[in-house]
Scaffold this active site. Structure first.
Site, PDB file in Angstrom:
ATOM      1  N   VAL A  67       1.245   3.301  -0.405  1.00 46.53           N
ATOM      2  CA  VAL A  67       1.551   4.732  -0.419  1.00 46.53           C
ATOM      3  C   VAL A  67       2.717   4.988  -1.375  1.00 46.53           C
ATOM      4  CG1 VAL A  67       1.971   6.780   0.996  1.00 46.53           C
ATOM      5  CG2 VAL A  67       0.841   4.796   2.011  1.00 46.53           C
ATOM      6  N   PRO A  68       2.482   4.827  -2.686  1.00 43.40           N
ATOM      7  CA  PRO A  68       3.559   5.108  -3.636  1.00 43.40           C
ATOM      8  C   PRO A  68       3.936   6.585  -3.576  1.00 43.40           C
ATOM      9  CG  PRO A  68       1.488   4.695  -4.790  1.00 43.40           C
ATOM     10  CD  PRO A  68       1.247   4.418  -3.342  1.00 43.40           C
ATOM     11  N   HIS A  69       5.237   6.858  -3.594  1.00 43.97           N
ATOM     12  CA  HIS A  69       5.678   8.249  -3.466  1.00 43.97           C
ATOM     13  C   HIS A  69       7.054   8.431  -4.078  1.00 43.97           C
ATOM     14  CE1 HIS A  69       7.116   6.118   0.152  1.00 43.97           C
ATOM     15  NE2 HIS A  69       8.191   6.865   0.019  1.00 43.97           N
ATOM     16  N   THR A  70       7.366   9.694  -4.363  1.00 42.34           N
ATOM     17  CA  THR A  70       8.697  10.051  -4.852  1.00 42.34           C
ATOM     18  C   THR A  70       8.933  11.529  -4.591  1.00 42.34           C
ATOM     19  OG1 THR A  70      10.237   9.825  -6.707  1.00 42.34           O
ATOM     20  CG2 THR A  70       8.056  10.713  -7.233  1.00 42.34           C
TER      21      THR A  70
END
Length: 158
Positions: A67-70
């Site tokens: 779950v890559p996020h920023t």
């Protein structure tokens, strides 16, 4: 928070071609650009921000999921997409297994609650083995969208 509140249907990718962590992130950010969810001018900065977040610790949460996020000031609301890699790839996941399901999120810095609710919904749904199996078997974005809609209406056993 339901998937329909933040997943961009036009950005869903059922057959990712990337073979690296940065490649998957770039491919999914490109999908959000193509869908009109983020501006082309912000693309590189968002990829860098997600990669910087990955340096803090992998968002590969295990069981084949990442779950890559920023948070990024260029977006006014939480936006996200889903990607599936048929072969899977090394995402430096916590359990050491390759990741094949990807949920990428970009949210405004001033809306941490939305970000957390989306992450909570994703993690809750991904505990359902049937949901994950069907996602991995999806060959078309329409199939993934249908699964997300079914999850939103609680048709899986979570």
């Amino acid at each position: 928070m339901k998937f329909s509140a933040f997943i961009s249907p036009k950005a869903i990718r059922a057959q990712l071609s990337a073979t690296s962590k940065e490649g998957v992130i770039s491919e999914l950010v490109d999908a959000l650009v193509e869908a009109g969810e983020i501006k082309e001018a912000d693309r590189g900065d968002i990829v860098k921000a997600i990669m910087k977040r990955e340096e803090l610790g992998s968002t590969g949460i295990g069981r084949g999921v990442a779950v890559p996020h920023t948070k990024h000031a260029s977006v006014e609301k939480l936006v996200g997409t889903v990607g599936v890699s048929e072969t899977g790839l090394d995402f430096e996941s916590l359990d050491g297994h390759d990741a094949s399901l990807f949920f990428l999120l970009v949210s405004p810095p001033d809306r941490p609650g939305d970000h957390l609710r989306a992450l909570e919904n994703i993690s809750r749904q991904l505990r359902d083995d049937t949901f994950c199996r069907f996602l991995r078997q999806s060959k078309r974005p329409e199939d993934i969208l249908q699964l997300l809609e079914e999850a939103d209406s609680n048709q899986f056993g979570t």
